[in-house]
Scaffold this active site. Structure first.
Site, PDB file in Angstrom:
ATOM      1  N   ALA A  14       0.829  -1.207   0.000  1.00 28.25           N
ATOM      2  CA  ALA A  14       0.000   0.000   0.000  1.00 28.25           C
ATOM      3  C   ALA A  14       0.863   1.256   0.000  1.00 28.25           C
ATOM      4  CB  ALA A  14      -0.947  -0.007   1.209  1.00 28.25           C
ATOM      5  N   ARG A 285     -12.054 -18.825   5.098  1.00 28.18           N
ATOM      6  CA  ARG A 285     -11.159 -19.074   6.227  1.00 28.18           C
ATOM      7  C   ARG A 285     -11.876 -19.144   7.575  1.00 28.18           C
ATOM      8  NH1 ARG A 285      -6.243 -15.200   4.076  1.00 28.18           N
ATOM      9  NH2 ARG A 285      -5.703 -16.581   2.364  1.00 28.18           N
ATOM     10  N   ARG A 386     -12.179 -11.737   5.379  1.00 31.75           N
ATOM     11  CA  ARG A 386     -11.528 -11.478   4.103  1.00 31.75           C
ATOM     12  C   ARG A 386     -11.359 -12.779   3.325  1.00 31.75           C
ATOM     13  NH1 ARG A 386      -6.554 -12.154   2.357  1.00 31.75           N
ATOM     14  NH2 ARG A 386      -5.498 -12.336   4.364  1.00 31.75           N
ATOM     15  N   SER A 391      -6.170  -9.767  -0.022  1.00 32.95           N
ATOM     16  CA  SER A 391      -5.397  -8.792   0.763  1.00 32.95           C
ATOM     17  C   SER A 391      -4.333  -8.116  -0.081  1.00 32.95           C
ATOM     18  CB  SER A 391      -4.753  -9.444   1.986  1.00 32.95           C
ATOM     19  OG  SER A 391      -3.838 -10.431   1.590  1.00 32.95           O
TER      20      SER A 391
END
Lengths: 584, 249
Positions: A14, A285, A386, A391
């Site tokens: 990021a 997950r 998520r 990610s």
């Protein structure tokens, strides 16, 4: 005002992507990082990055990617930004490809895709078993080009201490500490982007790197930034236990055909395949982690009576495994001495990813004007859970959008950071120097590393995969006890040079502050949604809890407010992975 | 099974301070590695003589041998501390900082020069900008595999540490940045600037300073084909020299 400058804190995907997007418009960036940016935690991501490239003739689409992400996140994410992310994903992959990232290929030389959890179409681009590393290296090389041109100045080996906020409440820079000389300085900037990652260290041992303490988020949380959805912490179902960390065994191992099992009545029992026939081993997950937890903790059926089950790849061709999963299998072999091509791996859920983070608006700005957040440290894209391989995408995409938004913001400023009185910077720097001096004086009888172990054990036991209110109350009481004992720390190293203990002591306080946000957020939320599961409240409760949690710091502990989620594009439905129609 | 984990650590308080050896004994536990032992040690920093001391300073980040941070010399072999399993090491375990880089403190060294070398050799693809221009170039899976071998270099410094030609009297940049030149010169877009990278390694400290001892490839924890890359670059620079000679004005 081309002399305007931006500070980016954090050199993972990021931070580097944001840096690129800002410098290529002619603005200078000062880039701060605890470690040389090429060693940032993004490189631990293994399996891949999602984008509906549809190179496998399966009719995949960005709409389907969007739906899967919202559904996988149990409808807690604001929908429009997630849609934008999925729409932009193919372009971001192509960008990486042009940078030279060595994505695995189809026989025609196109980008190959593999299957990941919570989806039915192959959507995950990958570079062997070290995709995060390869993406990070791609961005690192691009930023280096601008560094050579003098547009990026790196401060590697510096720790962010605080935002500098002027009397109008606008962020005008930061204070930071040189980890070698231990000097504290202030730095002016017209905007600041925090891209400081997750906070796995709050759980003691996790799949995170040891630099992922969440301290930066904790610091600005105490300066007025809200922390959103803190209770949503992803436990990765396939972690390998270790004394120093729980190393990750990528979801790609299930995507490439890995089967999860344990013994029942003396025979292998493929419980995920039995319980979730529609998705089998590739359930998301949170579902897989709960199933493994149930089998081991509640049914007592872990391998050798311990908290572990098998993740089995031994039925696959060894050469195929080496080619597709090499880097991942190497790690397992190196740290256990066993070859996963020959014997099944032993795994158990491990803290892995923070869906929550600093609360930002859709331009990635926090409540403090001029202070932005992007990457795992923001709260925006994953709702309550998520999906695997989203990610690397959200880290890249949030950096990709925050760059132009920062430029838009600084263009609208009526005065630059250089016009702000020096006293504002001196004041904040002085505050940090005093905090530092107070730590150097600590001379009690508690050890900070032992306090950290206790924090981790507390969080694992009481704020883990399965949550009960009475345990969450215990967890918060324990954190408050640790905060009291913190004041009685004995500093074992008082040298004024490269003092890692002083830095750790400071980080520990911020871990404790955020630990309370996680524990109390979980206590408040009486429902089960995504990664947050309470057996006493087993259903999702949209009427009361389809809300974003927003914690605000006060001297008396975090205060919580809740705001509506934007569900304007996809109507919430029940989330099921056991039946064929579940994921649409 | 040993009763203790016995460590001998070379320590140094700062860049211009004298170094000293300090020994530590910890109760044995199975399945530890050098990083987890150092973590255990800092909870109660007492040396083998029972004296209070400061926690040992060292770098580590990922603990999965993918970031390269925790590189040090362990029992005379340069490697990552996180993947150095105690049960596979002979005792006492001797830890030393890398010798080809300035010591910051104890086992922590400053490897900034390696990143400078990457800058020097222009180890990047010169893309026009970080925006979407559609699909990148196609690449065969075979070429991708070769490139991937090179791109796994984690800039850890093992190859520099092992190389006799990297020393205080030489400017040799070492094998790692050379392999990156080969990597970027292979890429369909990167090869457009390949001569610039070759220029960068045909100067002092570049390719000709390699003495062909081949220690680098033995030391590399990621099996990056370093010597093969150096040989390939020798070919590339030779061809380039010829073409420059024939095409000179």
């Amino acid at each position: 005002m081309a002399s305007q400058k931006v500070i980016v804190v954090g050199g993972g995907l990021a931070g580097l992507m944001a840096t690129l997007r800002i410098v290529e418009k002619g603005y200078k960036v000062d880039l701060f990082s605890l470690v040389p940016v090429k060693r940032s935690h993004s490189l631990c991501a293994q399996g891949g990055i999602n984008a509906a490239l549809d190179t496998k003739g399966e009719g995949d689409s960005t709409e389907q990617h969007f739906y899967d992400t919202i559904y996988g996140g149990d409808f807690l994410a604001d929908q429009p930004p997630v849609k934008d992310m999925c729409d932009n994903a193919p372009g971001i992959i192509y960008l990486y490809d042009r940078m030279g990232v060595v994505f695995s290929r189809t026989p025609e030389g196109l980008l190959d895709l593999r299957l990941f959890g919570g989806v039915k179409k192959r959507r995950t681009a990958f570079a062997g078993g070290t995709t995060g590393q390869q993406l990070l290296y791609g961005l690192d090389s691009q930023v280096r080009k601008f560094e050579a041109q003098g547009l990026v100045t790196k401060y590697e080996g510096w720790e962010f201490l605080s935002a500098v906020i002027d009397d109008q409440g606008v962020c005008r820079g930061i204070t930071a500490q040189d980890l070698a000389s231990m000097e504290i300085h202030s730095f002016a900037a017209d905007a600041v982007v925090l891209a400081t990652g997750g906070a796995g260290m709050i759980y003691g041992r996790s799949t995170n790197s040891i630099i992922c303490t969440g301290a930066a988020a904790g610091r600005v949380f105490q300066q007025g930034v809200e922390f959103a959805n803190g209770e949503f912490v992803q436990f990765h179902p396939t972690g390998m236990l270790g004394d120093d960390k729980t190393r990750l065994m990528s979801e790609a191992s299930r995507g490439e055909g890995g089967r999860v099992w344990t013994y029942k009545d003396g025979k292998p029992w493929y419980f995920l395949e039995e319980w979730y026939p529609a998705y089998g081993n590739l359930v998301p997950r949170d579902i897989a982690s709960r199933a493994i937890y149930k089998v081991c903790v509640e049914m007592g059926l872990g391998i050798d009576g311990k908290n572990q089950v098998y993740l089995d790849l031994t039925h696959k061709d060894p050469e195929f495994l080496t080619n597709r999963l090499g880097g991942i299998l190497e790690i397992y072999q190196q740290f256990t001495g066993e070859d996963p091509r020959k014997v099944p791996m032993r795994i158990f859920p491990a803290p892995h990813y923070f869906m929550g983070g600093m609360h930002v608006d859709w331009n990635h700005m926090t409540a403090i004007p001029g202070l932005f957040a992007a990457g795992e440290c923001d709260h925006m894209y994953h709702g309550a859970n998520r999906l695997g391989a989203n990610s690397l995408l959200s880290a890249s995409y949030s950096g990709y959008v925050v760059g132009p938004k920062v430029i838009e913001y600084i263009k609208g400023l009526d005065r630059s950071a250089t016009d702000v009185s020096q006293s504002i910077f001196d004041r904040e720097r002085q505050r940090q120097v005093e905090i530092d001096e107070a730590v150097y004086r600590m001379d009690g009888n508690e050890d900070p590393f032992i306090l950290h172990d206790e924090l981790g054990d507390n969080m694992m036991t009481n704020v883990g995969v399965v949550r009960y209110n009475k345990n969450l109350e215990l967890a918060d009481a324990k954190i408050q006890e640790l905060m009291e004992r913190y004041k009685n720390i004995k500093l074992s190293d008082t040298r004024p040079w490269a003092n890692q203990t002083v830095m750790f002591v400071k980080q520990l306080w911020h871990m404790l502050e955020l630990a309370r946000v996680i524990a109390l957020g979980a206590l408040n939320r009486n429902e089960s949604r995504g990664a947050h599961y309470k057996p006493d409240y087993p259903e999702r409760n949209d009427e009361e809890w389809l809300k974003t949690t927003r914690a605000r710091w006060t001297p008396d502990g975090p205060k919580f407010e809740y705001s509506d989620v934007d569900i304007s594009l996809i109507k919430p439905v029940q989330r099921r992975y056991d039946v064929a129609g579940g994921g649409k | 099974m040993p009763e203790y984990i016995h460590l001998k650590i070379k320590r140094q308080d700062g860049p211009n301070e004298p170094s000293r050896w300090e020994e530590f004994k910890l109760p044995y536990k199975p399945n530890m590695n050098v990083v987890s032992v150092l973590m255990e040690l800092r909870k109660n920093p007492v040396n083998a003589h029972g004296q209070k001391t400061t926690p040992v300073v060292w770098d580590c980040t990922c603990l999965e041998e993918v970031c390269g941070a925790c590189t040090m010399i362990i029992n005379n072999k340069v490697r990552q501390a996180c993947s150095a399993l105690i049960d596979q090491l002979s005792q006492p375990i001797i830890l030393r900082p890398l010798t080809k880089f300035p010591v910051v403190r104890d086992l922590q060294v400053d490897r900034q020069i390696m990143f400078e070398h990457l800058k020097q050799v222009k180890a990047w693809v010169n893309i026009d900008g970080a925006f979407d221009l559609g699909r990148g170039p196609r690449m065969s899976e075979h070429d991708r595999k070769v490139a991937y071998q090179l791109s796994r270099c984690m800039t850890c410094g093992c190859c520099m540490e092992a190389c006799p030609n990297v020393n205080s009297k030489s400017d040799f940049i070492g094998a790692a940045p050379l392999a990156q030149v080969r990597l970027f010169n292979m890429h369909p877009l990167g090869k457009m600037d390949k001569n610039q990278r070759l220029d960068a390694i045909m100067t002092k400290g570049g390719l000709v300073d390699c003495g062909n001892s081949q220690n680098c490839v033995m030391a590399c924890p990621k099996n990056v084909p370093l010597t093969t890359s150096i040989a390939d670059l020798n070919r590339q620079t030779t061809l380039y020299s010829f073409s420059r000679w024939f095409n000179r004005e």
